[in-house]
Design a protein around this motif. Structure first.
Motif, PDB file in Angstrom:
ATOM      1  N   UNK A 126       0.839  -1.203   0.000  1.00 12.44           N
ATOM      2  CA  UNK A 126       0.000   0.000   0.000  1.00 12.44           C
ATOM      3  C   UNK A 126       0.875   1.254   0.000  1.00 12.44           C
ATOM      4  N   UNK A 127       1.952   1.238   0.791  1.00  6.75           N
ATOM      5  CA  UNK A 127       2.850   2.394   0.871  1.00  6.75           C
ATOM      6  C   UNK A 127       3.526   2.668  -0.462  1.00  6.75           C
ATOM      7  N   UNK A 128       3.946   1.597  -1.157  1.00  8.17           N
ATOM      8  CA  UNK A 128       4.590   1.753  -2.465  1.00  8.17           C
ATOM      9  C   UNK A 128       3.628   2.390  -3.463  1.00  8.17           C
ATOM     10  N   UNK A 129       2.382   1.916  -3.469  1.00  5.66           N
ATOM     11  CA  UNK A 129       1.387   2.454  -4.399  1.00  5.66           C
ATOM     12  C   UNK A 129       1.121   3.925  -4.117  1.00  5.66           C
ATOM     13  N   UNK A 130       0.897   4.253  -2.838  1.00  6.40           N
ATOM     14  CA  UNK A 130       0.619   5.643  -2.492  1.00  6.40           C
ATOM     15  C   UNK A 130       1.813   6.553  -2.775  1.00  6.40           C
ATOM     16  N   UNK A 131       3.032   6.037  -2.516  1.00  2.08           N
ATOM     17  CA  UNK A 131       4.226   6.812  -2.830  1.00  2.08           C
ATOM     18  C   UNK A 131       4.345   7.079  -4.313  1.00  2.08           C
ATOM     19  N   UNK A 132       4.023   6.062  -5.133  1.00  3.29           N
ATOM     20  CA  UNK A 132       4.082   6.221  -6.588  1.00  3.29           C
ATOM     21  C   UNK A 132       3.083   7.266  -7.069  1.00  3.29           C
ATOM     22  N   UNK A 133       1.866   7.205  -6.525  1.00  3.42           N
ATOM     23  CA  UNK A 133       0.824   8.143  -6.944  1.00  3.42           C
ATOM     24  C   UNK A 133       1.149   9.571  -6.503  1.00  3.42           C
ATOM     25  N   UNK A 134       1.823   9.703  -5.371  1.00  4.74           N
ATOM     26  CA  UNK A 134       2.158  11.029  -4.867  1.00  4.74           C
ATOM     27  C   UNK A 134       3.366  11.641  -5.579  1.00  4.74           C
ATOM     28  N   UNK A 135       4.385  10.815  -5.833  1.00  4.31           N
ATOM     29  CA  UNK A 135       5.664  11.330  -6.309  1.00  4.31           C
ATOM     30  C   UNK A 135       5.833  11.274  -7.819  1.00  4.31           C
ATOM     31  N   UNK A 136       5.082  10.382  -8.485  1.00  5.96           N
ATOM     32  CA  UNK A 136       5.246  10.262  -9.934  1.00  5.96           C
ATOM     33  C   UNK A 136       4.441  11.341 -10.655  1.00  5.96           C
ATOM     34  N   UNK A 137       5.098  12.156 -11.487  1.00  6.69           N
ATOM     35  CA  UNK A 137       4.362  13.189 -12.226  1.00  6.69           C
ATOM     36  C   UNK A 137       3.448  12.600 -13.299  1.00  6.69           C
ATOM     37  N   UNK A 138       3.670  11.335 -13.631  1.00  5.75           N
ATOM     38  CA  UNK A 138       2.899  10.729 -14.721  1.00  5.75           C
ATOM     39  C   UNK A 138       1.411  10.723 -14.375  1.00  5.75           C
ATOM     40  N   UNK A 139       1.061  10.282 -13.151  1.00  6.84           N
ATOM     41  CA  UNK A 139      -0.353  10.187 -12.775  1.00  6.84           C
ATOM     42  C   UNK A 139      -0.987  11.566 -12.610  1.00  6.84           C
ATOM     43  N   UNK A 140      -0.197  12.541 -12.137  1.00  7.25           N
ATOM     44  CA  UNK A 140      -0.725  13.889 -12.024  1.00  7.25           C
ATOM     45  C   UNK A 140      -1.068  14.462 -13.398  1.00  7.25           C
ATOM     46  N   UNK A 141      -0.247  14.110 -14.391  1.00  5.05           N
ATOM     47  CA  UNK A 141      -0.511  14.576 -15.755  1.00  5.05           C
ATOM     48  C   UNK A 141      -1.711  13.847 -16.365  1.00  5.05           C
ATOM     49  N   UNK A 142      -1.775  12.517 -16.134  1.00  5.36           N
ATOM     50  CA  UNK A 142      -2.846  11.712 -16.710  1.00  5.36           C
ATOM     51  C   UNK A 142      -4.222  12.169 -16.230  1.00  5.36           C
ATOM     52  N   UNK A 143      -4.311  12.533 -14.958  1.00  2.00           N
ATOM     53  CA  UNK A 143      -5.603  12.877 -14.372  1.00  2.00           C
ATOM     54  C   UNK A 143      -5.740  14.374 -14.083  1.00  2.00           C
ATOM     55  N   UNK A 144      -4.987  15.178 -14.819  1.00  2.30           N
ATOM     56  CA  UNK A 144      -5.052  16.627 -14.624  1.00  2.30           C
ATOM     57  C   UNK A 144      -6.398  17.164 -15.127  1.00  2.30           C
ATOM     58  N   UNK A 145      -7.023  17.985 -14.307  1.00  4.36           N
ATOM     59  CA  UNK A 145      -8.305  18.573 -14.702  1.00  4.36           C
ATOM     60  C   UNK A 145      -8.523  19.853 -13.912  1.00  4.36           C
ATOM     61  N   UNK A 146      -9.541  20.592 -14.317  1.00  2.00           N
ATOM     62  CA  UNK A 146      -9.908  21.818 -13.615  1.00  2.00           C
ATOM     63  C   UNK A 146     -11.385  21.722 -13.216  1.00  2.00           C
ATOM     64  N   UNK A 147     -11.684  21.663 -11.915  1.00  2.00           N
ATOM     65  CA  UNK A 147     -10.762  21.658 -10.769  1.00  2.00           C
ATOM     66  C   UNK A 147     -10.003  20.338 -10.672  1.00  2.00           C
ATOM     67  N   UNK A 148      -8.919  20.347  -9.912  1.00  5.87           N
ATOM     68  CA  UNK A 148      -8.048  19.175  -9.813  1.00  5.87           C
ATOM     69  C   UNK A 148      -8.646  18.170  -8.812  1.00  5.87           C
ATOM     70  N   UNK A 149      -9.586  17.368  -9.306  1.00  5.66           N
ATOM     71  CA  UNK A 149     -10.292  16.403  -8.455  1.00  5.66           C
ATOM     72  C   UNK A 149      -9.375  15.263  -8.034  1.00  5.66           C
ATOM     73  N   UNK A 150      -8.474  14.871  -8.932  1.00  3.37           N
ATOM     74  CA  UNK A 150      -7.555  13.778  -8.606  1.00  3.37           C
ATOM     75  C   UNK A 150      -6.688  14.130  -7.401  1.00  3.37           C
ATOM     76  N   UNK A 151      -6.218  15.379  -7.362  1.00  2.00           N
ATOM     77  CA  UNK A 151      -5.398  15.819  -6.219  1.00  2.00           C
ATOM     78  C   UNK A 151      -6.188  15.721  -4.919  1.00  2.00           C
ATOM     79  N   UNK A 152      -7.472  16.084  -4.987  1.00  2.00           N
ATOM     80  CA  UNK A 152      -8.320  16.000  -3.801  1.00  2.00           C
ATOM     81  C   UNK A 152      -8.491  14.549  -3.344  1.00  2.00           C
TER      82      UNK A 152
END
Length: 375
Positions: free
Chosen positions: A305-331
């Motif tokens: 679980x920690x590895x997955x959450x770390x990947x989602x937090x630190x990898x810019x790839x997922x932030x780019x994939x789910x980028x939107x306005x408003x940024x619901x993925x970040x929430x």
């Protein structure tokens, strides 16, 4: 004066007696002379009593019918709820969510037109129903296979088959009905004539049946199959419509990355469930906690679980994939990550349920972000 007074008194007594005798005579005369009047009145009274008795009887029958209908409705309602509970109606929403994420990733990519989502709504809806029913069938199959274990499990004795609320025969027929309906909807979703999605649906149902019939008792196989079934809807999403062969490399790469975070999360949750069931599984299954111990298994689960959450937090790839306005993925990440951390310090049963809720939060964030991109 006294004589006159005596006379008056005697006269009144005689008149009184005469009136009484006359009344008595007239009454007897009426009874003797007109017997049919008394008989008719009696018949009327008797008919009225019979009618009242009949109406009372009808009211009683009416109340009995209403009560029986009420009891029948309650029984039907309870039976229907027992069948629905076999499907785990809330848990299997996760599979539909994964499918929607996968399909939206495909449709919002550069390879798809902006109008594709609208034109594909009927197929997406049919495919979602198919997945929901097939995963519900898989849950019901597992209940049938684990009836002996569930019947002695404190937290699972209430399940429909284990509690004998539903017979094994009816439960098996229910599994078959769900599977058939799932396949029907899978063909309905393939309006383009491509049979990739129905074939995938049939393969999934076969895996679920084999899992219930014995694969779940093999060391680590249970966890791997559950991990596969968690990300399998991503494969189904790629096979809907024109098929995976027409997807661009960028889209396929996105689906792979989604699978990379979905697979370990589900494996971790299954390990926690195995720890919870360690007492009843002993002697019937070979799970990770029975082989290496409960403490080490828990550390492995939360490390994943920690590895997955770390990947989602630190990898810019997922932030780019789910980028939107408003940024619901970040929430969703801000809410879901603390839930995962909190799950690690909760008691085992509550922890794995909290982990499941965090998965729902992340899926909802991904779906909402992708829908915002498609606007």
């Amino acid at each position: 004066m006294s004589i006159f007074r005596s006379y008056i008194i005697v006269a009144l007594v005689i008149l009184r007696l005469e009136e009484g005798g006359s009344f008595s005579f007239n009454l007897q005369y009426n009874r003797i002379s007109h017997p049919h009047r008394s008989t008719t009145a009696g018949r009327v009274t008797l008919l009225r009593r019979r009618k009242r008795t009949y109406l009372d009887h009808q009211d009683g029958r009416r109340h009995d019918v209403i009560n029986n209908l009420s009891i029948t409705e309650n029984c039907f309602e309870q039976t229907a709820k027992s069948y629905i509970r076999m499907m785990r109606p809330v848990t299997i929403i996760q599979a539909v969510g994964a499918f929607l994420v996968g399909r939206l990733v495909i449709l919002t990519s550069s390879a798809a037109s902006s109008s594709s989502i609208i034109t594909e709504v009927p197929d997406i809806l049919a495919a979602s129903i198919s997945i929901y029913l097939s995963y519900g069938a898989g849950m019901a199959m597992n209940d049938c296979a684990d009836v002996a274990i569930d019947s002695v499990h404190e937290d699972k004795q209430h399940r429909s088959v284990a509690s004998e609320t539903i017979s094994m025969r009816n439960a098996s027929l229910f599994c078959a009905a769900l599977s058939i309906l799932s396949l029907i909807f899978s063909f309905s979703a393939s309006s383009t004539g491509c049979n990739g999605f129905p074939v995938w649906s049939l393969f999934n149902l076969t895996v679920m049946a084999l899992y219930a019939l014995g694969l779940q008792r093999i060391f680590l196989v249970k966890n791997l199959i559950c991990g596969y079934l968690a990300i399998a809807p991503l494969i189904g999403a790629s096979l809907l419509g024109v098929g995976a062969s027409n997807l661009g490399g960028d889209v396929v790469g996105k689906l792979y990355k989604l699978a990379i975070i979905g697979f370990p999360l589900q494996v971790a949750r299954e390990i926690l469930k195995d720890i919870e069931d360690v007492e009843v599984d002993e002697g019937t299954k070979k799970t990770l906690p029975l082989v290496i111990g409960e403490r080490k298994s828990k550390w492995i689960a939360y490390a994943l679980v920690a590895v997955v959450n770390g990947t989602m937090l630190l990898s810019p790839y997922f932030w780019t994939m789910f980028k939107s306005t408003p940024n619901v993925y970040a929430l969703s990440v801000v809410i879901g990550t603390p839930m995962c951390i909190w799950a690690s310090v909760l008691p085992l049963s509550e922890g794995q349920k909290m982990l499941k809720k965090s998965i729902y939060v992340l899926l909802l964030g991904m779906i909402t972000a992708l829908l915002n991109q498609a606007r």
